[in-house]
Design an enzyme around this catalytic site. Structure first.
Site, PDB file in Angstrom:
ATOM      1  N   HIS A 308       5.241   0.541  -3.450  1.00 16.12           N
ATOM      2  CA  HIS A 308       4.434   0.148  -4.602  1.00 16.12           C
ATOM      3  C   HIS A 308       2.977   0.088  -4.158  1.00 16.12           C
ATOM      4  O   HIS A 308       2.095   0.568  -4.852  1.00 16.12           O
ATOM      5  CB  HIS A 308       4.922  -1.197  -5.139  1.00 16.12           C
ATOM      6  CG  HIS A 308       4.287  -1.600  -6.428  1.00 16.12           C
ATOM      7  ND1 HIS A 308       4.305  -0.793  -7.545  1.00 16.12           N
ATOM      8  CD2 HIS A 308       3.604  -2.732  -6.788  1.00 16.12           C
ATOM      9  CE1 HIS A 308       3.666  -1.404  -8.540  1.00 16.12           C
ATOM     10  NE2 HIS A 308       3.225  -2.567  -8.099  1.00 16.12           N
ATOM     11  N   GLU A 319       5.444  -6.897  -0.030  1.00 19.51           N
ATOM     12  CA  GLU A 319       6.284  -5.697   0.013  1.00 19.51           C
ATOM     13  C   GLU A 319       6.694  -5.370   1.442  1.00 19.51           C
ATOM     14  O   GLU A 319       7.826  -4.967   1.697  1.00 19.51           O
ATOM     15  CB  GLU A 319       5.566  -4.505  -0.622  1.00 19.51           C
ATOM     16  CG  GLU A 319       6.455  -3.278  -0.707  1.00 19.51           C
ATOM     17  CD  GLU A 319       5.876  -2.152  -1.527  1.00 19.51           C
ATOM     18  OE1 GLU A 319       6.621  -1.199  -1.850  1.00 19.51           O
ATOM     19  OE2 GLU A 319       4.670  -2.203  -1.862  1.00 19.51           O
ATOM     20  N   PHE A 405       3.963  -7.092 -13.329  1.00 18.47           N
ATOM     21  CA  PHE A 405       3.656  -8.433 -13.818  1.00 18.47           C
ATOM     22  C   PHE A 405       4.844  -8.948 -14.631  1.00 18.47           C
ATOM     23  O   PHE A 405       5.458  -8.196 -15.393  1.00 18.47           O
ATOM     24  CB  PHE A 405       2.415  -8.404 -14.717  1.00 18.47           C
ATOM     25  CG  PHE A 405       1.098  -8.393 -13.975  1.00 18.47           C
ATOM     26  CD1 PHE A 405       1.039  -8.290 -12.597  1.00 18.47           C
ATOM     27  CD2 PHE A 405      -0.096  -8.491 -14.675  1.00 18.47           C
ATOM     28  CE1 PHE A 405      -0.177  -8.278 -11.924  1.00 18.47           C
ATOM     29  CE2 PHE A 405      -1.321  -8.480 -14.013  1.00 18.47           C
ATOM     30  CZ  PHE A 405      -1.360  -8.373 -12.639  1.00 18.47           C
TER      31      PHE A 405
END
Length: 419
Positions: A308, A319, A405
């Site tokens: 990502h 991550e 989000f």
């Protein structure tokens, strides 16, 4: 996903991105380590903190869409329909000329914010000239499902048609959900992908207010720097990206080109915070573990991870931790992990789709795109991020991560289309 007899393969791809107007242009630019980020030209950015973005250069919707129809579509829908036309042509599918199978063909499009440019424009009309001057097309240009509906009409796809709105995980969800629809027998062909176009005063200003965007105005091309110690936020971009997913037997029967197989899909929630990832990456790790489990793979069978990798302080550390947790420290230390957002910027609702295409091309070409702008290592980000140069790697299975989000975590795994 690995246990069903109905396997899902990718037979067509299309993309309009800040790096190019086709999949091939985008791929070659990525391998060259070229940034698609530059000064904003779509509006006067003097009133916002961030004055650069990843714009699609020289875009003319009339390349793909008749002028009158294009004027009725938000830019995000234009970009998606254009990418979808590329993907349909690539897959050699035409349900308009030959309606055979049209009722077994569907569409899923991911979008984070829908028709934000149209929303911004129509609000300005209302404030300047009154509510009575709002266009009768305003609603259809703003709704997030516009692209999906228009695509189904244009391509005569009469099966399941829907829209996924899970912020920056949206198009990854769209691909995973489309694959599941085919696997359970509700369709044989799905057009899946995503689109976003939010480069306007409201779009940039709102993300500036949330402290999410880079403000490196003196160096736009160096602003997206995932996993680098000097990162200061993500770079907003736009684009439209499409993949044709098809039941493998059908694809083989018509001698279609098979680029890859959709092997794994994992989806979880952080259930923690509306914008911040859960510390430690536990939710993201569970999504990766679920994708591996559904693909029937062990962590050591992964050859590449397209991260990502947003270039924000919170995401990149979390991550990294999640990859270590999901794969184990030993495996995580040897798997190449790159963030192509360093070049494309963040396509928001379209991010998961273009990053899926990068995984598929890595499998097909034995090349892993780099993470550019990686100059100062962050001690908390200590994996192999393929810094600054592409790398020849024999890629059999590739995973892409997408987080949004709201706490949405998605992982997709692709494998070779020949096995």
């Amino acid at each position: 996903m690995g246990g069903s007899s109905r396997r899902v393969v990718v037979t067509g791809m299309g993309a309009i991105t800040p790096l190019g107007h086709t999949v091939e242009e985008t791929w070659q630019a990525a391998l060259a380590g070229r940034s698609g980020i530059g000064p904003i030209t779509q509006f006067d950015p003097s009133g916002v903190q961030t004055r650069f973005a990843g714009e699609v250069k020289g875009w003319d919707p009339e390349w793909f869409i008749p002028k009158r129809e294009a004027r009725r579509l938000d830019r995000s829908a234009q970009l998606f329909v254009a990418s979808a036309q590329q993907a349909m042509d690539d897959a050699k599918l035409d349900f308009v000329a030959d309606e055979t199978g049209a009722e077994r063909a569907g569409v899923i499009v991911g979008s984070g914010l829908g028709g934000m440019l149209s929303f911004d424009n129509h609000i300005r009309v209302m404030l300047d000239r009154g509510a009575s001057r709002i266009s009768p097309l305003a609603v259809t240009m703003i709704i997030p499902n516009e692209a999906a509906g228009v695509a189904s009409i244009r391509f005569n796809m009469l099966g399941p048609v829907t829209c996924v709105v899970t912020a920056c995980a949206a198009s990854a969800n769209a691909i995973g959900d489309a694959a599941e629809i085919i696997r359970r027998g509700a369709a044989d062909v799905m057009l899946a992908g995503g689109a976003e176009s939010t480069i306007c005063e409201f779009g940039i200003g709102s993300f500036n207010s949330s402290k999410a965007l880079s403000t490196r105005n003196d160096d736009p091309s160096g602003a997206s720097r995932p996993f680098d110690a000097d990162r200061d936020g993500f770079v907003m971009s736009e684009g439209g990206v499409s993949l044709i997913l098809e039941e493998r037997g059908r694809a083989l029967d018509r001698s279609a080109t098979i680029y890859a197989e959709v092997m794994g899909y994992g989806m979880t929630s952080d259930a923690y915070h509306v914008t911040l990832p859960r510390p430690g990456g536990e939710g993201a790790a569970r999504a990766m573990e679920a994708a591996l489990d559904s693909a029937g793979l062990k962590p050591e069978q992964l050859s590449y991870i397209n991260a990502h990798g947003t270039s924000t302080k919170a995401n990149d550390v979390t991550e990294t931790q999640a990859i270590k947790q999901a794969l184990g420290e030993k495996v995580a230390s040897r798997v190449p992990v790159s963030s192509t957002k360093s070049m494309t910027g963040h396509l928001m609702g379209g991010a998961g789709a273009i990053e899926s295409i990068f995984c598929i091309l890595a499998i097909n070409h034995g090349m892993v795109p780099p993470t550019i702008n990686y100059t100062t290592p962050d001690p908390e980000c200590d994996l192999d991020y393929v810094p600054n140069q592409p790398r020849a790697v024999e890629v059999e299975h590739a995973m892409t991560n997408s987080f949004g989000f709201g706490g949405h975590n998605v992982a997709l795994i692709f494998g070779p289309g020949t096995s």
